[in-house]
Design a protein around this motif. Structure first.
Motif, PDB file in Angstrom:
ATOM      1  N   VAL A 198       0.736  -1.073  -0.039  1.00  0.00           N
ATOM      2  CA  VAL A 198      -0.026  -0.151  -0.029  1.00  0.00           C
ATOM      3  C   VAL A 198       1.024   1.321   0.030  1.00  0.00           C
ATOM      4  CG1 VAL A 198      -1.669   1.332   1.231  1.00  0.00           C
ATOM      5  CG2 VAL A 198      -1.776  -0.988   1.327  1.00  0.00           C
ATOM      6  N   VAL A 199       0.716   2.151  -1.006  1.00  0.00           N
ATOM      7  CA  VAL A 199       1.648   3.323  -1.094  1.00  0.00           C
ATOM      8  C   VAL A 199       0.721   4.540  -0.611  1.00  0.00           C
ATOM      9  CG1 VAL A 199       2.862   4.659  -2.606  1.00  0.00           C
ATOM     10  CG2 VAL A 199       2.991   2.145  -2.866  1.00  0.00           C
ATOM     11  N   ILE A 200       1.069   5.266   0.470  1.00  0.00           N
ATOM     12  CA  ILE A 200       0.686   6.492   0.861  1.00  0.00           C
ATOM     13  C   ILE A 200       1.476   7.661   0.529  1.00  0.00           C
ATOM     14  CG2 ILE A 200       1.235   6.042   3.131  1.00  0.00           C
ATOM     15  CD1 ILE A 200      -1.355   7.329   4.139  1.00  0.00           C
ATOM     16  N   ASP A 201       1.141   8.844   0.316  1.00  0.00           N
ATOM     17  CA  ASP A 201       1.853   9.916   0.172  1.00  0.00           C
ATOM     18  C   ASP A 201       0.969  11.144   0.490  1.00  0.00           C
ATOM     19  OD1 ASP A 201       4.131  11.260  -0.677  1.00  0.00           O
ATOM     20  OD2 ASP A 201       3.115  12.081  -2.325  1.00  0.00           O
ATOM     21  N   LYS A 202       1.355  11.994   1.282  1.00  0.00           N
ATOM     22  CA  LYS A 202       0.686  13.055   1.765  1.00  0.00           C
ATOM     23  C   LYS A 202      -0.605  12.945   2.285  1.00  0.00           C
ATOM     24  CE  LYS A 202       3.442  16.293  -1.071  1.00  0.00           C
ATOM     25  NZ  LYS A 202       3.950  15.361  -1.859  1.00  0.00           N
ATOM     26  N   GLY A 203      -0.824  11.757   2.865  1.00  0.00           N
ATOM     27  CA  GLY A 203      -1.984  11.241   3.407  1.00  0.00           C
ATOM     28  C   GLY A 203      -3.228  10.731   2.685  1.00  0.00           C
ATOM     29  N   ARG A 204      -2.782  10.327   1.411  1.00  0.00           N
ATOM     30  CA  ARG A 204      -3.622   9.671   0.420  1.00  0.00           C
ATOM     31  C   ARG A 204      -2.958   8.481  -0.245  1.00  0.00           C
ATOM     32  NH1 ARG A 204      -4.202  15.079  -0.877  1.00  0.00           N
ATOM     33  NH2 ARG A 204      -6.479  15.959  -1.134  1.00  0.00           N
ATOM     34  N   VAL A 205      -3.678   7.298  -0.055  1.00  0.00           N
ATOM     35  CA  VAL A 205      -3.138   6.186  -0.668  1.00  0.00           C
ATOM     36  C   VAL A 205      -3.197   6.083  -2.104  1.00  0.00           C
ATOM     37  CG1 VAL A 205      -3.958   3.654  -1.214  1.00  0.00           C
ATOM     38  CG2 VAL A 205      -4.111   4.533   1.129  1.00  0.00           C
ATOM     39  N   VAL A 206      -1.817   6.093  -2.853  1.00  0.00           N
ATOM     40  CA  VAL A 206      -1.907   6.215  -4.021  1.00  0.00           C
ATOM     41  C   VAL A 206      -2.190   5.038  -4.818  1.00  0.00           C
ATOM     42  CG1 VAL A 206      -0.111   6.893  -5.857  1.00  0.00           C
ATOM     43  CG2 VAL A 206      -0.004   8.035  -3.544  1.00  0.00           C
ATOM     44  N   VAL A 207      -1.828   3.892  -4.308  1.00  0.00           N
ATOM     45  CA  VAL A 207      -1.971   2.516  -5.009  1.00  0.00           C
ATOM     46  C   VAL A 207      -1.822   1.370  -3.939  1.00  0.00           C
ATOM     47  CG1 VAL A 207       0.190   2.169  -5.682  1.00  0.00           C
ATOM     48  CG2 VAL A 207      -1.500   1.155  -6.871  1.00  0.00           C
ATOM     49  N   SER A 208      -2.448   0.324  -4.145  1.00  0.00           N
ATOM     50  CA  SER A 208      -2.639  -0.769  -3.245  1.00  0.00           C
ATOM     51  C   SER A 208      -2.490  -1.847  -4.292  1.00  0.00           C
ATOM     52  CB  SER A 208      -3.440  -0.803  -2.211  1.00  0.00           C
ATOM     53  OG  SER A 208      -4.733  -0.516  -2.787  1.00  0.00           O
ATOM     54  N   GLY A 209      -1.975  -3.034  -3.738  1.00  0.00           N
ATOM     55  CA  GLY A 209      -2.222  -4.337  -4.453  1.00  0.00           C
ATOM     56  C   GLY A 209      -1.086  -5.277  -4.351  1.00  0.00           C
ATOM     57  N   SER A 210      -0.915  -6.455  -5.008  1.00  0.00           N
ATOM     58  CA  SER A 210       0.027  -7.234  -4.774  1.00  0.00           C
ATOM     59  C   SER A 210       1.326  -6.596  -5.344  1.00  0.00           C
ATOM     60  CB  SER A 210       0.010  -8.626  -5.595  1.00  0.00           C
ATOM     61  OG  SER A 210       0.198  -8.186  -7.173  1.00  0.00           O
ATOM     62  N   LEU A 211       2.632  -6.987  -4.744  1.00  0.00           N
ATOM     63  CA  LEU A 211       3.938  -6.419  -5.097  1.00  0.00           C
ATOM     64  C   LEU A 211       4.153  -6.455  -6.570  1.00  0.00           C
ATOM     65  CD1 LEU A 211       6.645  -5.268  -4.060  1.00  0.00           C
ATOM     66  CD2 LEU A 211       7.427  -7.392  -3.921  1.00  0.00           C
ATOM     67  N   ALA A 212       3.751  -7.208  -7.219  1.00  0.00           N
ATOM     68  CA  ALA A 212       3.987  -7.491  -8.977  1.00  0.00           C
ATOM     69  C   ALA A 212       2.953  -6.442  -9.384  1.00  0.00           C
ATOM     70  CB  ALA A 212       3.756  -8.811  -9.232  1.00  0.00           C
ATOM     71  N   GLU A 213       1.824  -6.373  -8.860  1.00  0.00           N
ATOM     72  CA  GLU A 213       1.024  -5.337  -9.435  1.00  0.00           C
ATOM     73  C   GLU A 213       1.480  -3.774  -9.239  1.00  0.00           C
ATOM     74  OE1 GLU A 213      -3.516  -7.842  -8.906  1.00  0.00           O
ATOM     75  OE2 GLU A 213      -2.655  -6.411  -7.332  1.00  0.00           O
ATOM     76  N   VAL A 214       1.649  -3.577  -7.930  1.00  0.00           N
ATOM     77  CA  VAL A 214       2.236  -2.091  -7.713  1.00  0.00           C
ATOM     78  C   VAL A 214       3.438  -1.812  -8.676  1.00  0.00           C
ATOM     79  CG1 VAL A 214       3.131  -0.720  -5.841  1.00  0.00           C
ATOM     80  CG2 VAL A 214       1.064  -2.069  -5.370  1.00  0.00           C
ATOM     81  N   THR A 215       4.431  -2.677  -8.579  1.00  0.00           N
ATOM     82  CA  THR A 215       5.684  -2.633  -9.492  1.00  0.00           C
ATOM     83  C   THR A 215       5.528  -2.285 -10.735  1.00  0.00           C
ATOM     84  OG1 THR A 215       6.949  -3.981  -7.690  1.00  0.00           O
ATOM     85  CG2 THR A 215       8.211  -3.438  -9.929  1.00  0.00           C
ATOM     86  N   GLY A 216       4.561  -3.339 -11.248  1.00  0.00           N
ATOM     87  CA  GLY A 216       4.260  -3.377 -12.618  1.00  0.00           C
ATOM     88  C   GLY A 216       5.190  -3.027 -13.609  1.00  0.00           C
ATOM     89  N   ASP A 217       5.281  -2.213 -14.658  1.00  0.00           N
ATOM     90  CA  ASP A 217       6.303  -2.393 -15.604  1.00  0.00           C
ATOM     91  C   ASP A 217       7.665  -1.852 -15.142  1.00  0.00           C
ATOM     92  OD1 ASP A 217       4.580  -3.534 -17.511  1.00  0.00           O
ATOM     93  OD2 ASP A 217       3.994  -1.617 -18.423  1.00  0.00           O
ATOM     94  N   HIS A 218       7.521  -1.344 -13.974  1.00  0.00           N
ATOM     95  CA  HIS A 218       8.890  -0.754 -13.407  1.00  0.00           C
ATOM     96  C   HIS A 218       9.973  -1.622 -13.089  1.00  0.00           C
ATOM     97  CE1 HIS A 218       6.987   3.292 -13.507  1.00  0.00           C
ATOM     98  NE2 HIS A 218       6.048   2.812 -13.005  1.00  0.00           N
ATOM     99  N   ARG A 219      11.277  -1.292 -13.165  1.00  0.00           N
ATOM    100  CA  ARG A 219      12.318  -2.192 -12.754  1.00  0.00           C
ATOM    101  C   ARG A 219      12.443  -2.562 -11.311  1.00  0.00           C
ATOM    102  NH1 ARG A 219      17.677  -1.632 -11.518  1.00  0.00           N
ATOM    103  NH2 ARG A 219      17.500   0.632 -11.378  1.00  0.00           N
ATOM    104  N   THR A 220      11.892  -1.545 -10.242  1.00  0.00           N
ATOM    105  CA  THR A 220      12.146  -1.962  -9.097  1.00  0.00           C
ATOM    106  C   THR A 220      10.852  -1.178  -8.298  1.00  0.00           C
ATOM    107  OG1 THR A 220      13.346   0.316  -8.410  1.00  0.00           O
ATOM    108  CG2 THR A 220      14.539  -1.754  -9.055  1.00  0.00           C
ATOM    109  N   LEU A 221      10.588  -1.683  -7.012  1.00  0.00           N
ATOM    110  CA  LEU A 221       9.305  -1.065  -6.386  1.00  0.00           C
ATOM    111  C   LEU A 221       9.639   0.670  -6.093  1.00  0.00           C
ATOM    112  CD1 LEU A 221       6.878  -0.970  -4.596  1.00  0.00           C
ATOM    113  CD2 LEU A 221       8.306  -1.987  -2.635  1.00  0.00           C
ATOM    114  N   GLU A 222      11.219   0.906  -5.842  1.00  0.00           N
ATOM    115  CA  GLU A 222      11.336   2.271  -5.839  1.00  0.00           C
ATOM    116  C   GLU A 222      11.192   3.050  -7.036  1.00  0.00           C
ATOM    117  OE1 GLU A 222      15.532   2.962  -5.367  1.00  0.00           O
ATOM    118  OE2 GLU A 222      15.406   4.552  -3.963  1.00  0.00           O
ATOM    119  N   ASP A 223      11.455   2.399  -8.190  1.00  0.00           N
ATOM    120  CA  ASP A 223      10.796   3.157  -9.307  1.00  0.00           C
ATOM    121  C   ASP A 223       9.608   3.441  -9.599  1.00  0.00           C
ATOM    122  OD1 ASP A 223      13.781   3.269 -10.225  1.00  0.00           O
ATOM    123  OD2 ASP A 223      13.668   1.532 -11.413  1.00  0.00           O
TER     124      ASP A 223
END
Length: 239
Positions: A198-223
């Motif tokens: 679950v990614v939160i920023d400035k008090g709002r949930v930006v996205v939530s899901g499995s690690l694979a879903e959140v990472t998506g096409d990005h190389r890393t979770l940080e990206d």
């Protein structure tokens, strides 16, 4: 099971949580990810009944935390510090906590061994390093062998071996069918530990899901995190 549903909170004149909603499910480690000040700890404090929300509900096993009977047997939580008085020894603190929830004294030595503090059981909490304090806090959370574990930045102060131990420990708890909610601003560590994010920023949930879903096409979770927080905002605005 943890259910956060449209939780909002204002502190003074500042809105710090905006309709925060997500779930943490049994048998999985859920990573609650965001930078310092994003709203992670505020959300957990509402969940644990330490702060009152302006709206929404925060439930553990379908109930509010304050309505739980003998809460240590249902929920183990680690927020800031160990929670122990500086003058108390680790064993004395744990014995007091166990007695408060009607738990057997034998449980104290068991959790001290689990977190690797047996040799320091007679040391006063005020002499503990940051890493040792985190271990004592975790021992307190484990006293009632709870089905739900809620940890806020649990690896702060741990050395590399301690971090590896914590990662293995959390994975084992989830494998036993328990619910683990882990907040952190360390994206690399969450990528090694979490099933769901679950990614939160400035008090709002930006996205939530499995690690694979959140990472998506990005190389890393940080990206993925930086892409999401740079481009996602209410009404299409930038943060």
């Amino acid at each position: 099971m943890i259910t956060i549903d449209r939780v909002s909170k204002t502190k003074g004149r500042t809105r710090i949580l905006y309709d925060v909603s997500f779930e943490a499910r049994p048998g999985r480690v859920t990573g609650f990810l965001g930078p310092n000040g994003a709203g992670k700890t505020s959300t957990l404090r509402v969940l644990l009944g330490l702060d009152r929300a302006d709206g929404g509900t925060a439930l553990v096993c379908g109930r509010r935390y304050r309505d739980l009977d003998r809460p240590l047997t249902r929920v183990g939580a680690l927020l800031d510090g160990s929670g122990a008085h500086r003058a108390r020894t680790a064993r004395a603190h744990l014995r007091w906590m166990a007695a408060s929830n009607g738990l057997p004294g034998s449980r104290v030595d068991e959790v001290l061994e689990v977190v690797g503090l047996t040799a320091d059981a007679r040391k006063r909490a005020g002499r503990f390093s940051l890493g040792m304090s985190r271990r004592l806090g975790l021992a307190t959370a484990l006293l009632g062998d709870p089905e739900v574990l809620i940890l806020d930045e649990p690896i702060n102060g741990l050395d590399p071996s301690g971090i590896r131990w914590m990662r293995t420990f959390l994975r084992e708890r989830a494998a036993q069918g328990r619910t683990v909610l882990l907040s952190s601003h360390l994206m690399g560590e969450l990528a090694e530990t979490a099933d769901d994010v679950v990614v939160i920023d400035k008090g709002r949930v930006v996205v939530s899901g499995s690690l694979a879903e959140v990472t998506g096409d990005h190389r890393t979770l940080e990206d993925a995190f930086f892409a999401l927080t740079a481009t996602s905002a209410p009404d299409g605005a930038a943060w």
